[in-house]
Enzyme design. Structure first.
Site, mmCIF file in Angstrom:
data_model
loop_
_atom_site.group_PDB
_atom_site.id
_atom_site.type_symbol
_atom_site.label_atom_id
_atom_site.label_comp_id
_atom_site.label_asym_id
_atom_site.label_seq_id
_atom_site.Cartn_x
_atom_site.Cartn_y
_atom_site.Cartn_z
ATOM 1 N NE ARG A 1 -4.138 -1.772 0.203
ATOM 2 C CZ ARG A 1 -4.213 -2.856 -0.545
ATOM 3 N NH1 ARG A 1 -3.232 -3.127 -1.406
ATOM 4 N NH2 ARG A 1 -5.252 -3.676 -0.477
ATOM 5 C CD GLU B 1 -2.094 2.983 -6.546
ATOM 6 O OE1 GLU B 1 -1.259 2.657 -5.673
ATOM 7 O OE2 GLU B 1 -2.974 2.221 -6.987
ATOM 8 C CG HIS C 1 -2.107 -1.023 -7.840
ATOM 9 N ND1 HIS C 1 -2.696 -0.305 -6.832
ATOM 10 C CD2 HIS C 1 -2.104 -2.317 -7.414
ATOM 11 C CE1 HIS C 1 -3.030 -1.115 -5.849
ATOM 12 N NE2 HIS C 1 -2.680 -2.350 -6.174
#
Length: 332
Positions: free
Chosen positions: A243, A271, A290
């Site tokens: 994370r 993000e 990601h």
């Protein structure tokens, strides 16, 4: 298996549905459960969906599932199981679900494998700083920083689903200098896996590679900040596939601009990063969007895991990967 097929509803966004549930998955779902109209939904508030929700016993969820809050739970009196065909359930399963003692499962174990493989690749390449040499094919003055895997100390933060797999893969590739930082893990299990337990303070000054696999909890938010980055030795590589908010982004920007520190980041905070983030323009930072976890048809393995849980549910067997109120306190 019971002759009674439970009423089921797929709850996820349209893109996820089309990616994760093709003809094979839908055929298996129809064998195990009764599907009404609608078969799937990305929302749980319309009159049509609420009518269906009133008779549903099982929800098959994935990315895009809205929160199963008190209002939704009140509209679903027959609900007995929430089977998640993705990783974390934190975004949609809350206290109301656990208060009703509804079975919750996750396919996070399946998703952990590609993340661990991405991490292994990052560790292997980072020994020669390969990710940071793209476009520099003629010369490099960093020979002093080259370390093959069996000479590197790899610090794994979080003996989680992914963290355990990373340790296993590293061992299979010959790594024998692995430190695991996890205050809630059993030290004997860490040792049995071929690693050594350590505190973060003990591990950071020894880290050639620092790989993050901890859940984002209140106590782990920003756990890698100014002082932690300062403790890393020159040439160390930070890998984050967990994370983004585990790392203080501003502190990392300063460290990567001012010190001999490298970073491979598949997740960031925020993000995506804003366009003006200093991390975009640094040669010692690699950013990926990601992609470490399951993507595309790869996600159908998580669909299969959720359908396996459905088979166990209708057969009266215990779930393979249940999520409880207590386990969610220490999981992603």
């Amino acid at each position: 298996m019971s002759s009674e097929r439970p009423e089921a509803l797929l709850v996820m966004d349209r893109k996820t549905l089309l990616t994760q549930f093709g003809d094979q998955e839908m055929g298996r779902l129809r064998e195990l459960a009764s599907l009404g109209d609608p078969v799937s939904s990305a929302e749980l508030s319309s009159t049509e969906v609420r009518r269906r929700l009133a008779e549903v016993e099982v929800l098959i969820t994935s990315w895009g599932c809205p929160p199963l809050d008190a209002e939704v739970m009140a509209a679903a009196p027959e609900l007995r199981a929430v089977l998640h065909a993705a990783g974390s359930v934190r975004g949609h399963v809350g206290e109301e679900v656990f208060d009703r003692e509804v079975l919750v499962t996750t396919a996070a174990d399946v998703n952990a494998e590609p993340v661990a493989r991405y991490t292994l690749a990052a560790v292997l390449w980072s020994g020669k700083k390969v990710p940071f040499l793209f476009g520099r094919s003629h010369s490099w003055d960093g020979d002093r920083q080259v370390r093959v895997l069996d000479e590197q100390t790899v610090v794994v933060v979080g003996f989680s689903r992914v963290g355990r797999r990373v340790v296993r893969l590293l061992r299979e590739f010959g790594s024998n200098r692995i430190l695991v930082v996890d205050p809630v893990a059993d030290p004997a299990e860490i040792t049995a896996a071929g690693a050594s337990p350590a505190t973060l303070e003990q591990a950071l000054p020894r880290a050639d590679v620092l790989s993050l696999h901890a859940p984002l909890l209140q106590r782990t938010r920003g756990m890698i900040g100014e002082s932690e980055l300062e403790a890393l030795p020159p040439g160390a590589v930070l890998i984050n596939t967990a994370r983004g908010a585990l790392v203080d982004t501003a502190a990392l920007e300063r460290a990567c601009r001012g010190r001999d520190i490298y970073a491979i980041l598949d997740v960031t905070d925020p993000e995506p990063l804003p366009e003006d983030s200093a991390l975009h323009g640094l040669s010692n930072v690699v950013l990926t969007p990601h992609v470490a976890g399951s993507l595309g048809e790869e996600t159908r393995r998580m669909s299969a895991a959720a359908l396996d849980e459905l088979h166990r549910y209708v057969s009266g067997l215990p779930a393979r990967a249940p999520v409880t109120r207590r386990s969610l306190e220490v999981q992603a």
